[in-house]
Design a protein around this motif. Structure first.
Motif, PDB file in Angstrom:
ATOM      1  N   LEU A   1      -0.132  10.913   7.599  1.00 14.73           N
ATOM      2  CA  LEU A   1      -0.379  12.348   7.544  1.00 14.73           C
ATOM      3  C   LEU A   1      -1.550  12.676   6.630  1.00 14.73           C
ATOM      4  O   LEU A   1      -1.702  12.062   5.567  1.00 14.73           O
ATOM      5  N   ASP A   2      -2.330  13.671   7.017  1.00  7.22           N
ATOM      6  CA  ASP A   2      -3.347  14.177   6.095  1.00  7.22           C
ATOM      7  C   ASP A   2      -2.691  15.234   5.197  1.00  7.22           C
ATOM      8  O   ASP A   2      -1.501  15.550   5.344  1.00  7.22           O
TER       9      ASP A   2
ATOM     10  N   GLU B   1       0.821  -1.207   0.000  1.00 12.02           N
ATOM     11  CA  GLU B   1       0.000   0.000   0.000  1.00 12.02           C
ATOM     12  C   GLU B   1       0.857   1.259   0.000  1.00 12.02           C
ATOM     13  O   GLU B   1       0.453   2.304  -0.514  1.00 12.02           O
ATOM     14  N   ILE B   2       2.047   1.153   0.575  1.00 12.57           N
ATOM     15  CA  ILE B   2       2.926   2.318   0.728  1.00 12.57           C
ATOM     16  C   ILE B   2       3.860   2.493  -0.460  1.00 12.57           C
ATOM     17  O   ILE B   2       4.109   3.608  -0.926  1.00 12.57           O
ATOM     18  N   TRP B   3       4.391   1.377  -0.955  1.00 14.21           N
ATOM     19  CA  TRP B   3       5.376   1.414  -2.032  1.00 14.21           C
ATOM     20  C   TRP B   3       4.814   0.718  -3.268  1.00 14.21           C
ATOM     21  O   TRP B   3       4.239  -0.349  -3.165  1.00 14.21           O
ATOM     22  N   HIS B   4       5.017   1.308  -4.428  1.00 17.55           N
ATOM     23  CA  HIS B   4       4.474   0.773  -5.672  1.00 17.55           C
ATOM     24  C   HIS B   4       5.608   0.201  -6.532  1.00 17.55           C
ATOM     25  O   HIS B   4       6.580   0.894  -6.841  1.00 17.55           O
ATOM     26  N   THR B   5       5.459  -1.038  -6.901  1.00 17.39           N
ATOM     27  CA  THR B   5       6.535  -1.820  -7.515  1.00 17.39           C
ATOM     28  C   THR B   5       7.170  -1.147  -8.725  1.00 17.39           C
ATOM     29  O   THR B   5       8.388  -1.201  -8.909  1.00 17.39           O
ATOM     30  N   GLY B   6       6.384  -0.490  -9.555  1.00 16.50           N
ATOM     31  CA  GLY B   6       6.939   0.065 -10.792  1.00 16.50           C
ATOM     32  C   GLY B   6       7.550   1.441 -10.653  1.00 16.50           C
ATOM     33  O   GLY B   6       8.058   1.997 -11.635  1.00 16.50           O
TER      34      GLY B   6
ATOM     35  N   ALA C   1      16.497  -1.977  13.156  1.00 18.54           N
ATOM     36  CA  ALA C   1      15.540  -1.937  14.265  1.00 18.54           C
ATOM     37  C   ALA C   1      15.048  -0.538  14.584  1.00 18.54           C
ATOM     38  O   ALA C   1      13.895  -0.365  14.989  1.00 18.54           O
ATOM     39  N   GLY C   2      15.889   0.474  14.430  1.00 17.77           N
ATOM     40  CA  GLY C   2      15.497   1.823  14.806  1.00 17.77           C
ATOM     41  C   GLY C   2      15.314   2.775  13.649  1.00 17.77           C
ATOM     42  O   GLY C   2      15.178   3.987  13.860  1.00 17.77           O
ATOM     43  N   ALA C   3      15.310   2.261  12.420  1.00 24.83           N
ATOM     44  CA  ALA C   3      15.226   3.128  11.253  1.00 24.83           C
ATOM     45  C   ALA C   3      13.792   3.570  10.993  1.00 24.83           C
ATOM     46  O   ALA C   3      12.846   2.820  11.190  1.00 24.83           O
ATOM     47  N   ARG C   4      13.669   4.799  10.507  1.00 30.04           N
ATOM     48  CA  ARG C   4      12.377   5.366  10.139  1.00 30.04           C
ATOM     49  C   ARG C   4      12.230   5.329   8.621  1.00 30.04           C
ATOM     50  O   ARG C   4      13.163   5.640   7.886  1.00 30.04           O
ATOM     51  N   SER C   5      11.063   4.949   8.132  1.00 30.07           N
ATOM     52  CA  SER C   5      10.769   4.944   6.704  1.00 30.07           C
ATOM     53  C   SER C   5       9.606   5.890   6.430  1.00 30.07           C
ATOM     54  O   SER C   5       8.754   6.101   7.293  1.00 30.07           O
ATOM     55  N   TYR C   6       9.589   6.440   5.239  1.00 29.23           N
ATOM     56  CA  TYR C   6       8.381   7.161   4.853  1.00 29.23           C
ATOM     57  C   TYR C   6       8.286   7.272   3.333  1.00 29.23           C
ATOM     58  O   TYR C   6       9.288   7.259   2.616  1.00 29.23           O
ATOM     59  N   ASN C   7       7.056   7.332   2.878  1.00 29.05           N
ATOM     60  CA  ASN C   7       6.754   7.598   1.479  1.00 29.05           C
ATOM     61  C   ASN C   7       5.445   8.356   1.434  1.00 29.05           C
ATOM     62  O   ASN C   7       4.398   7.826   1.785  1.00 29.05           O
ATOM     63  N   GLY C   8       5.536   9.640   1.069  1.00 27.60           N
ATOM     64  CA  GLY C   8       4.342  10.461   1.047  1.00 27.60           C
ATOM     65  C   GLY C   8       3.746  10.609   2.440  1.00 27.60           C
ATOM     66  O   GLY C   8       4.417  10.995   3.392  1.00 27.60           O
ATOM     67  N   LYS C   9       2.470  10.232   2.566  1.00 28.36           N
ATOM     68  CA  LYS C   9       1.772  10.423   3.837  1.00 28.36           C
ATOM     69  C   LYS C   9       2.108   9.360   4.873  1.00 28.36           C
ATOM     70  O   LYS C   9       1.802   9.522   6.058  1.00 28.36           O
ATOM     71  N   TYR C  10       2.742   8.275   4.471  1.00 27.78           N
ATOM     72  CA  TYR C  10       3.020   7.167   5.390  1.00 27.78           C
ATOM     73  C   TYR C  10       4.398   7.332   6.034  1.00 27.78           C
ATOM     74  O   TYR C  10       5.421   7.370   5.349  1.00 27.78           O
ATOM     75  N   HIS C  11       4.442   7.406   7.357  1.00 26.40           N
ATOM     76  CA  HIS C  11       5.686   7.460   8.126  1.00 26.40           C
ATOM     77  C   HIS C  11       5.629   6.321   9.137  1.00 26.40           C
ATOM     78  O   HIS C  11       4.672   6.216   9.915  1.00 26.40           O
ATOM     79  N   TYR C  12       6.659   5.478   9.167  1.00 29.29           N
ATOM     80  CA  TYR C  12       6.566   4.315  10.039  1.00 29.29           C
ATOM     81  C   TYR C  12       7.946   3.784  10.428  1.00 29.29           C
ATOM     82  O   TYR C  12       8.966   4.126   9.813  1.00 29.29           O
ATOM     83  N   SER C  13       7.946   2.942  11.454  1.00 28.01           N
ATOM     84  CA  SER C  13       9.179   2.318  11.934  1.00 28.01           C
ATOM     85  C   SER C  13       8.772   1.161  12.833  1.00 28.01           C
ATOM     86  O   SER C  13       7.592   0.866  12.994  1.00 28.01           O
TER      87      SER C  13
ATOM     88  N   SER D   1      17.503  15.674   1.117  1.00 27.78           N
ATOM     89  CA  SER D   1      16.508  14.915   0.363  1.00 27.78           C
ATOM     90  C   SER D   1      15.303  14.577   1.237  1.00 27.78           C
ATOM     91  O   SER D   1      14.154  14.689   0.804  1.00 27.78           O
ATOM     92  N   ASP D   2      15.575  14.164   2.475  1.00 29.90           N
ATOM     93  CA  ASP D   2      14.517  13.807   3.419  1.00 29.90           C
ATOM     94  C   ASP D   2      13.605  15.005   3.667  1.00 29.90           C
ATOM     95  O   ASP D   2      12.378  14.911   3.577  1.00 29.90           O
ATOM     96  N   PHE D   3      14.203  16.157   3.956  1.00 32.57           N
ATOM     97  CA  PHE D   3      13.420  17.350   4.266  1.00 32.57           C
ATOM     98  C   PHE D   3      12.604  17.816   3.063  1.00 32.57           C
ATOM     99  O   PHE D   3      11.551  18.422   3.226  1.00 32.57           O
ATOM    100  N   LEU D   4      13.094  17.539   1.856  1.00 34.22           N
ATOM    101  CA  LEU D   4      12.377  17.943   0.649  1.00 34.22           C
ATOM    102  C   LEU D   4      11.360  16.904   0.202  1.00 34.22           C
ATOM    103  O   LEU D   4      10.690  17.087  -0.821  1.00 34.22           O
ATOM    104  N   GLY D   5      11.241  15.799   0.947  1.00 39.58           N
ATOM    105  CA  GLY D   5      10.190  14.835   0.673  1.00 39.58           C
ATOM    106  C   GLY D   5      10.584  13.621  -0.136  1.00 39.58           C
ATOM    107  O   GLY D   5       9.717  12.830  -0.520  1.00 39.58           O
ATOM    108  N   VAL D   6      11.882  13.426  -0.398  1.00 40.49           N
ATOM    109  CA  VAL D   6      12.318  12.219  -1.110  1.00 40.49           C
ATOM    110  C   VAL D   6      12.072  11.019  -0.200  1.00 40.49           C
ATOM    111  O   VAL D   6      12.474  11.028   0.969  1.00 40.49           O
TER     112      VAL D   6
END
Length: 450
Positions: free
Chosen positions: A361-362, A40-45, A315-327, A303-308
């Motif tokens: 995030l909304d 749902e978060i990452w799109h294969t193509g 174990a402690g890494a944070r991931s995000y893509n668009g509105k989804y932020h998770y760890s 890159s992170d701050f600009l939304g890449v």
């Protein structure tokens, strides 16, 4: 926004400073997530850009000021099992994100350089196999401590394509070093800096002001010593006192050993002056670089701050893509960290097990995130905002922008970018904290340190 703008102006006039904002929203606002999977978060193509962050949560000792997710209980077997697990996680992510163009890879910690050459090679091999599209301009950075920067390891890292080293020095004063819990002499730091200089043009050195026993004079001596070694980038952090850290307890028991807020502010002002006099350009509240204006001294953070999108491994890494932020769950207490690492090592990696803890995030929060982080990095762009969100930056944040201009924190807008002044850099974190949404503030207030 008018009420927030008034609050910002009041705080600036009263010389309030806030802790460094390294992300938005912070992991203290994360909560349990359910029924969200990687697909749902990452799109294969998707072939767009992405960064990879590798979290190595092991250290040989815990510094008094440390607020990181780490353990000092990493045996050889545990560390190897952890390396095997992050390689498994990289392989899993590659099924969903392997077509993306990798623009940066960062090994953080803990102490990333606690890994040996074979283990680093294992991780690099996994990245190269899973993510064949690594940009030729990609920043490959490894951070570590002075007592783990051997010449042999540095040579190996360079052979693997690493082009940036970041080393936490924190102080060049023997007494301060010992009080901070670092069991090696200053001569070890001097040797490590020289080893790095011989091999890497692009390297960053960290210092911390506000340590136990530190004076204005001892800080100046440390800073002069580091500047004389000529790093491309220097990061100057005020010590942060947070629950569950040794410095938090020590400051309450022995406040006389620590500089007060007024001296901290004076040190910050003198740092800016001194760094500019020595040819360094301020890039954020903490970071100074000899790179030109349109270059970034820390590509992954920019890159992170600009939304890449960020692919977090470990174990402690944070991931995000668009509105989804998770760890995975976050901890500081030694026992809680140990349990979290055990949970990670025993985790069956599946589409849903990877997304356990985070925030969705909304649309307003996404826009707010861009404004907060881009402002602190002096990268706030009207054109970028319009292209990303289909809205006017000025319409959404006019009151705040007007307040910042009235207080002399931004230059009078004359082109696409909204530029911080010297005063603006100083108060950029204060502005950021004021802009945190009421929802994120509530979540952070409910966070129980563990």
């Amino acid at each position: 926004m008018q009420q927030i703008a008034d609050s910002i102006r009041h705080s600036i006039r009263n010389n309030h400073l806030k802790s460094y904002v390294y992300s938005y929203p912070s992991k203290r606002s994360y909560k349990s997530l359910h029924n969200i999977g990687i697909a749902e978060i990452w799109h294969t193509g998707d072939r767009g850009p992405a960064s990879i962050y590798i979290h190595i949560p092991f250290c040989r000792y815990r510094c008094t000021y440390c607020t990181l997710f780490l353990t000092t209980q990493g045996t050889e077997d545990i560390i190897q099992n952890y390396v095997d697990k992050i390689c498994e996680q990289i392989k899993f992510y590659a099924k969903y994100t392997g077509r993306k163009t990798v623009v940066s890879v960062y090994f953080g910690g803990g102490t990333a350089t606690i890994l040996n050459e074979k283990q680093f090679g294992q991780v690099f091999s996994s990245i190269q196999h899973g993510f064949p599209n690594i940009a030729s301009s990609a920043e490959l950075c490894v951070e570590g401590s002075p007592d783990s920067m051997s010449e042999e390891l540095l040579d190996f890292l360079k052979s693997q394509g690493v082009n940036r080293i970041s080393m936490g020095i924190q102080t060049m004063d023997s007494a301060e070093l010992k009080a901070s819990g670092r069991p090696y002499p200053v001569s070890t730091t001097i040797s490590a800096v020289e080893n790095i200089r011989k091999r890497f043009e692009n390297f960053n050195l960290d210092l911390i002001y506000g340590l136990s026993g530190q004076t204005y004079e001892s800080w100046q001596n440390s800073l002069r010593h580091i500047v004389s070694s000529g790093p491309l980038t220097i990061s100057l952090y005020p010590a942060i006192s947070r629950p569950l850290t040794a410095i938090y307890k020590q400051q309450r028991l022995h406040p006389e050993r620590y500089i007060d807020d007024q001296t901290t502010y004076a040190i910050y002002d003198s740092n800016v002056e001194f760094m500019q006099m020595n040819g360094y350009r301020q890039e954020s509240f903490t970071r100074f670089t000899r790179l030109p204006e349109n270059s970034s001294a820390y590509a992954q953070e920019t890159s992170d701050f600009l939304g890449v999108p960020m692919i977090g491994i470990g174990a402690g890494a944070r991931s995000y893509n668009g509105k989804y932020h998770y760890s995975f769950d976050y901890a500081v207490d030694l026992n809680e960290v140990g349990k979290a690492i055990e949970d990670y090592l025993s985790l069956e990696i599946t589409e849903h097990s990877m997304v356990r803890y985070g925030i969705v995030l909304d649309a307003y929060e996404e826009r707010l995130r861009y404004f907060i982080l881009s402002l602190t990095l002096n990268q706030l762009s009207r054109a970028y905002y319009s292209s990303q969100f289909g809205r006017s930056l000025y319409s959404d944040f006019l009151d705040v922008i007007d307040a910042l201009e009235a207080e002399g924190c931004i230059e009078p807008p004359s082109n696409d970018k909204i530029r911080l002044t010297r005063k603006g850099y100083k108060y950029s974190n204060l502005v950021a904290h004021h802009l945190f949404s009421s929802h994120v503030k509530t979540l952070e207030e409910r966070y129980v340190p563990r």
